[in-house]
Design a protein around this motif. Structure first.
Motif, PDB file in Angstrom:
ATOM      1  N   ASP A  22      -6.917   4.182 -14.790  1.00 37.61           N
ATOM      2  CA  ASP A  22      -6.730   3.203 -13.723  1.00 37.61           C
ATOM      3  C   ASP A  22      -5.924   3.854 -12.602  1.00 37.61           C
ATOM      4  O   ASP A  22      -5.158   4.790 -12.842  1.00 37.61           O
ATOM      5  CB  ASP A  22      -5.963   1.985 -14.228  1.00 37.61           C
ATOM      6  CG  ASP A  22      -6.656   1.276 -15.381  1.00 37.61           C
ATOM      7  OD1 ASP A  22      -7.794   1.652 -15.730  1.00 37.61           O
ATOM      8  OD2 ASP A  22      -6.048   0.349 -15.939  1.00 37.61           O
ATOM      9  N   ALA A  23      -6.091   3.345 -11.387  1.00 46.33           N
ATOM     10  CA  ALA A  23      -5.342   3.886 -10.249  1.00 46.33           C
ATOM     11  C   ALA A  23      -5.146   2.804  -9.201  1.00 46.33           C
ATOM     12  O   ALA A  23      -5.965   1.894  -9.078  1.00 46.33           O
ATOM     13  CB  ALA A  23      -6.076   5.073  -9.638  1.00 46.33           C
ATOM     14  N   TYR A  24      -4.069   2.933  -8.444  1.00 48.93           N
ATOM     15  CA  TYR A  24      -3.886   2.045  -7.299  1.00 48.93           C
ATOM     16  C   TYR A  24      -4.524   2.713  -6.080  1.00 48.93           C
ATOM     17  O   TYR A  24      -4.837   3.911  -6.096  1.00 48.93           O
ATOM     18  CB  TYR A  24      -2.405   1.702  -7.083  1.00 48.93           C
ATOM     19  CG  TYR A  24      -1.475   2.861  -6.884  1.00 48.93           C
ATOM     20  CD1 TYR A  24      -1.139   3.288  -5.600  1.00 48.93           C
ATOM     21  CD2 TYR A  24      -0.910   3.517  -7.979  1.00 48.93           C
ATOM     22  CE1 TYR A  24      -0.274   4.354  -5.418  1.00 48.93           C
ATOM     23  CE2 TYR A  24      -0.045   4.584  -7.796  1.00 48.93           C
ATOM     24  CZ  TYR A  24       0.266   4.990  -6.517  1.00 48.93           C
ATOM     25  OH  TYR A  24       1.128   6.046  -6.325  1.00 48.93           O
ATOM     26  N   GLY A  25      -4.755   1.922  -5.050  1.00 42.45           N
ATOM     27  CA  GLY A  25      -5.553   2.381  -3.915  1.00 42.45           C
ATOM     28  C   GLY A  25      -5.119   3.692  -3.299  1.00 42.45           C
ATOM     29  O   GLY A  25      -5.940   4.583  -3.094  1.00 42.45           O
ATOM     30  N   TYR A  26      -3.839   3.831  -2.989  1.00 41.20           N
ATOM     31  CA  TYR A  26      -3.376   5.059  -2.348  1.00 41.20           C
ATOM     32  C   TYR A  26      -3.571   6.265  -3.260  1.00 41.20           C
ATOM     33  O   TYR A  26      -4.037   7.323  -2.827  1.00 41.20           O
ATOM     34  CB  TYR A  26      -1.904   4.923  -1.947  1.00 41.20           C
ATOM     35  CG  TYR A  26      -1.352   6.165  -1.297  1.00 41.20           C
ATOM     36  CD1 TYR A  26      -1.659   6.478   0.025  1.00 41.20           C
ATOM     37  CD2 TYR A  26      -0.536   7.045  -2.011  1.00 41.20           C
ATOM     38  CE1 TYR A  26      -1.173   7.624   0.618  1.00 41.20           C
ATOM     39  CE2 TYR A  26      -0.043   8.195  -1.420  1.00 41.20           C
ATOM     40  CZ  TYR A  26      -0.358   8.477  -0.110  1.00 41.20           C
ATOM     41  OH  TYR A  26       0.124   9.623   0.478  1.00 41.20           O
ATOM     42  N   ASN A  27      -3.241   6.098  -4.538  1.00 41.34           N
ATOM     43  CA  ASN A  27      -3.396   7.189  -5.494  1.00 41.34           C
ATOM     44  C   ASN A  27      -4.864   7.583  -5.634  1.00 41.34           C
ATOM     45  O   ASN A  27      -5.204   8.775  -5.668  1.00 41.34           O
ATOM     46  CB  ASN A  27      -2.815   6.775  -6.854  1.00 41.34           C
ATOM     47  CG  ASN A  27      -3.012   7.829  -7.914  1.00 41.34           C
ATOM     48  OD1 ASN A  27      -3.946   7.724  -8.700  1.00 41.34           O
ATOM     49  ND2 ASN A  27      -2.144   8.822  -7.931  1.00 41.34           N
ATOM     50  N   ASN A  67       4.367  -5.417  -5.527  1.00 42.53           N
ATOM     51  CA  ASN A  67       3.255  -5.205  -6.460  1.00 42.53           C
ATOM     52  C   ASN A  67       2.302  -4.139  -5.942  1.00 42.53           C
ATOM     53  O   ASN A  67       2.056  -4.043  -4.740  1.00 42.53           O
ATOM     54  CB  ASN A  67       2.471  -6.500  -6.678  1.00 42.53           C
ATOM     55  CG  ASN A  67       3.170  -7.430  -7.622  1.00 42.53           C
ATOM     56  OD1 ASN A  67       3.973  -7.010  -8.441  1.00 42.53           O
ATOM     57  ND2 ASN A  67       2.871  -8.706  -7.513  1.00 42.53           N
ATOM     58  N   ARG A  68       1.798  -3.361  -6.874  1.00 46.34           N
ATOM     59  CA  ARG A  68       0.708  -2.430  -6.582  1.00 46.34           C
ATOM     60  C   ARG A  68      -0.544  -2.981  -7.236  1.00 46.34           C
ATOM     61  O   ARG A  68      -0.512  -3.404  -8.383  1.00 46.34           O
ATOM     62  CB  ARG A  68       0.984  -1.045  -7.185  1.00 46.34           C
ATOM     63  CG  ARG A  68       1.851  -0.186  -6.356  1.00 46.34           C
ATOM     64  CD  ARG A  68       1.886   1.209  -6.952  1.00 46.34           C
ATOM     65  NE  ARG A  68       2.626   2.096  -6.074  1.00 46.34           N
ATOM     66  CZ  ARG A  68       3.155   3.234  -6.449  1.00 46.34           C
ATOM     67  NH1 ARG A  68       3.029   3.648  -7.694  1.00 46.34           N
ATOM     68  NH2 ARG A  68       3.802   3.985  -5.596  1.00 46.34           N
ATOM     69  N   ARG A  69      -1.641  -2.941  -6.501  1.00 50.48           N
ATOM     70  CA  ARG A  69      -2.916  -3.379  -7.042  1.00 50.48           C
ATOM     71  C   ARG A  69      -3.624  -2.178  -7.674  1.00 50.48           C
ATOM     72  O   ARG A  69      -3.892  -1.181  -7.022  1.00 50.48           O
ATOM     73  CB  ARG A  69      -3.790  -3.973  -5.949  1.00 50.48           C
ATOM     74  CG  ARG A  69      -5.184  -4.275  -6.460  1.00 50.48           C
ATOM     75  CD  ARG A  69      -5.755  -5.555  -6.013  1.00 50.48           C
ATOM     76  NE  ARG A  69      -4.853  -6.654  -6.264  1.00 50.48           N
ATOM     77  CZ  ARG A  69      -4.896  -7.793  -5.609  1.00 50.48           C
ATOM     78  NH1 ARG A  69      -5.791  -7.977  -4.674  1.00 50.48           N
ATOM     79  NH2 ARG A  69      -4.050  -8.759  -5.878  1.00 50.48           N
TER      80      ARG A  69
END
Length: 108
Positions: A22-27, A67-69
């Motif tokens: 899984d990853a958040y958008g920026y990553n 929060n990070r999505r």
């Protein structure tokens, strides 16, 4: 020279990255930009489209007071990625026939 990447290929790239973790958008953007020149603003519409197709799901995690999505590939997304990989392999073979000088061309 920079060749444009089709929506289907970009979908496949995003799904392939998320297949591993899984990853958040920026990553996620950073992981892709390490290999493919891509504007960060290009990725978020792709993520929304993949989510609308039920190929991705999201969840939020707190990080430094906000929060990070995070994005996670679904089973339907894994199945779609499998199909894209089959199509990519066939397409790459067709293009390599003409552009890859190490592959001998056979007469049709």
């Amino acid at each position: 020279m920079s060749m444009p990447i089709s929506a289907d290929l970009l979908d496949g790239v995003v799904l392939a990255v998320l297949k591993h973790d899984d990853a958040y958008g920026y990553n996620l953007t950073q992981q892709i930009q390490d290999k493919i020149p891509l504007s960060p603003s290009t990725l978020y519409p792709v993520l929304r489209r993949l989510k609308a197709q039920d190929w991705l799901e999201t969840y939020d995690k707190p990080y430094q007071g906000r929060n990070r999505r995070y994005y996670r590939i679904t089973e339907a997304g894994r199945n779609h990625l499998t199909g894209l990989l089959v199509e990519w392999t066939a397409y790459k073979k067709q293009i390599d026939y003409f552009l890859n000088p190490t592959q001998p061309q056979k007469e049709a």
